[in-house]
Design a protein around this motif. Structure first.
Motif, short mmCIF file in Angstrom:
data_model
loop_
_atom_site.label_atom_id
_atom_site.label_comp_id
_atom_site.label_asym_id
_atom_site.label_seq_id
_atom_site.Cartn_x
_atom_site.Cartn_y
_atom_site.Cartn_z
N UNK A 1 0.80 -1.23 0.00
CA UNK A 1 0.00 0.00 0.00
C UNK A 1 0.83 1.28 0.00
N UNK A 2 2.02 1.23 0.62
CA UNK A 2 2.78 2.47 0.78
C UNK A 2 4.15 2.45 0.10
N UNK A 3 4.93 1.42 0.40
CA UNK A 3 6.33 1.42 -0.03
C UNK A 3 6.47 1.16 -1.52
N UNK A 4 5.74 0.19 -2.05
CA UNK A 4 5.85 -0.12 -3.48
C UNK A 4 5.55 1.09 -4.35
N UNK A 5 4.46 1.84 -4.12
CA UNK A 5 4.22 3.03 -4.96
C UNK A 5 5.35 4.05 -4.85
N UNK A 6 5.93 4.20 -3.66
CA UNK A 6 7.03 5.16 -3.49
C UNK A 6 8.27 4.71 -4.26
N UNK A 7 8.54 3.41 -4.24
CA UNK A 7 9.71 2.88 -4.96
C UNK A 7 9.53 3.05 -6.46
N UNK A 8 8.34 2.75 -6.97
CA UNK A 8 8.09 2.91 -8.41
C UNK A 8 8.18 4.38 -8.82
N UNK A 9 7.70 5.26 -7.97
CA UNK A 9 7.80 6.68 -8.26
C UNK A 9 9.27 7.13 -8.27
N UNK A 10 10.04 6.60 -7.33
CA UNK A 10 11.47 6.91 -7.26
C UNK A 10 12.19 6.43 -8.53
N UNK A 11 11.81 5.26 -9.01
CA UNK A 11 12.37 4.72 -10.25
C UNK A 11 12.05 5.64 -11.42
N UNK A 12 10.79 6.06 -11.51
CA UNK A 12 10.39 6.92 -12.63
C UNK A 12 11.07 8.28 -12.59
#
Length: 439
Positions: free
Chosen positions: A395-406
């Motif tokens: 819910x929280x960490x995965x979206x942040x990691x993907x955003x960091x990648x982008x």
């Protein structure tokens, strides 16, 4: 031979308990047993079923069990597990989604070598597959590797990561989970000096012991309570005659499992007692919550003795990564040489294995990296497993990691030339956080 006999004795105990469980289940399941109104026979069969399954799992490598993924077209696509690079102590595997265009985000997950198989990260892989091309390091069980293959310590581990990163290319986004975080950081620094063009685009370190002394826990402080001699005498054994690695010195997975269980013995005892009760009442299922968790948790692998001992001696006791003094193949690695790989650390507020402070220490070591390429996230209320496989991750960490990648998927300047990505990022690039406090 003393250590080999000890290894075989442990295996004998395991197979004996597996046999006792199977026997109890068979005896309690005879039709004749149903003729008596004695619930003890039902409980014996239930105890046998749970016991046989538990001890059998300890010697079995779990299957990935990832068969399909829903694509953007709304269709199910078959997932093949392909070996991209095959090596003696571990493979680089790719979850190849059939009938789908290659995804812009290419992610390498570095799985821990700490007693469990890479399948421990199955849910992490599943969560990333719809949006990424996912690769993972699949480490082999040391008991199955012949002695003729030689040693494997933390320097060899680091060089494996270097080779895998080179193979995948400069548009790779690396996610290191727990134990491999310090060695993945070192591998990136190694590339920064030896082959800058092969560096990954981003490096996300999740719950890893970069500086174990920053916030000591019972796990990370273990190395300070015993000498290396005591550790070698009490923990290292030779693989027995049953496996291909006969004679190899290892830290047995069964010993590691006993350590895991002892940390929460009461919780595990209650979980198995409750499961026996559910089986006896006919309320348990093949893939219920208990079996799903313990089929993975009880599946353990041996580590080479040199890897285990060098980890304790150099990462936890010597703090070579924390002090920026790590040496690979006679060459000192300078983490400060990382200058254009965006680095993010993730920690769990309630992590009792790698407590907050241990992983974020990586950002201080990256002295050559501008603050705009540094980020960290502390997940409130999350424990160790939650930050890479639980609700907090989803819910929280995965979206942040993907955003960091982008945010960090644009062209890179290497040696005065612009290296363009093979495919455009899925989302438009955004400015990276200007300080390390950004999520």
């Amino acid at each position: 031979m003393r250590f080999m006999a000890t290894y075989d004795f442990m295996e004998t105990l395991r197979t004996t308990n597996q046999w006792l469980g199977a026997s109890a289940q068979a005896l309690g399941s005879y039709p004749a047993a149903s003729m008596t109104a004695n619930p003890a026979l039902q409980w014996m069969a239930a105890w046998g079923e749970v016991t046989e399954r538990s001890f059998a799992r300890m010697a079995t490598k779990p299957d990935w069990g990832i068969y399909n993924v829903v694509g953007e077209d709304g269709r199910d696509h078959i997932v093949d597990v392909d070996i991209e690079v095959s090596k003696a102590f571990g493979d680089l595997i790719h979850f190849n989604v059939q009938g789908r265009d290659e995804m812009p985000r290419k992610v390498l997950i570095v799985a821990p070598m700490s007693g469990h198989y890479a399948t421990l990260l199955r849910s992490t892989v599943v969560s990333l597959l719809p949006d990424c091309e996912v690769y993972i390091t699949d480490w082999h069980n040391a008991r199955d590797i012949p002695v003729s293959e030689g040693k494997f310590d933390i320097e060899d581990y680091t060089l494996y990561l270097v080779e895998f990163m080179k193979y995948m290319g400069p548009q790779t986004h690396v996610i290191a989970v727990c134990q491999p975080a310090p060695l993945t950081l070192a591998a990136t620094a190694y590339l920064a000096e030896e082959d800058p063009a092969a560096q990954p685009r981003t490096l996300t370190l999740i719950g890893g012991p970069i500086d174990p002394d920053a916030t000591p826990t019972d796990v990370t402080d273990f190395g300070n309570r015993v000498t290396m001699g005591q550790l070698e005498q009490s923990m290292i054994q030779r693989v027995g005659f049953k496996y291909k690695g006969v004679g190899r010195k290892v830290y047995p997975g069964l010993l590691q499992l006993s350590s895991f269980i002892s940390m929460n013995a009461e919780t595990h005892a209650r979980a198995f007692s409750d499961q026996i009760s559910r089986v006896a009442k006919g309320e348990a299922g093949e893939h219920d919550k208990h079996n799903k968790f313990y089929d993975e948790y009880l599946s353990v692998m041996d580590m080479t003795a040199e890897f285990y001992l060098s980890t304790v001696d150099r990462i936890f006791k010597g703090l070579e990564i924390a002090k920026n003094e790590f040496v690979v193949a006679g060459k000192r690695i300078d983490i400060g040489k990382i200058t254009d790989v965006a680095v993010k650390t993730v920690e769990g507020e309630n992590d009792d294995i790698s407590a907050p402070g241990q992983c974020v220490a990586a950002l201080d070591l990256c002295t050559g990296l501008p603050d705009s390429k540094k980020a960290f996230h502390l997940e409130p209320g999350a424990g160790h497993y939650g930050i890479f496989a639980g609700k907090s991750w989803r819910n929280n960490i995965r979206p942040l990691v993907l955003n960091f990648i982008d945010q960090n998927s644009g062209p890179r300047s290497v040696g005065g030339t612009q290296a363009k990505p093979k495919t455009a990022p899925k989302a438009a690039a955004k400015p990276a956080p200007k300080n390390a406090k950004a999520s």
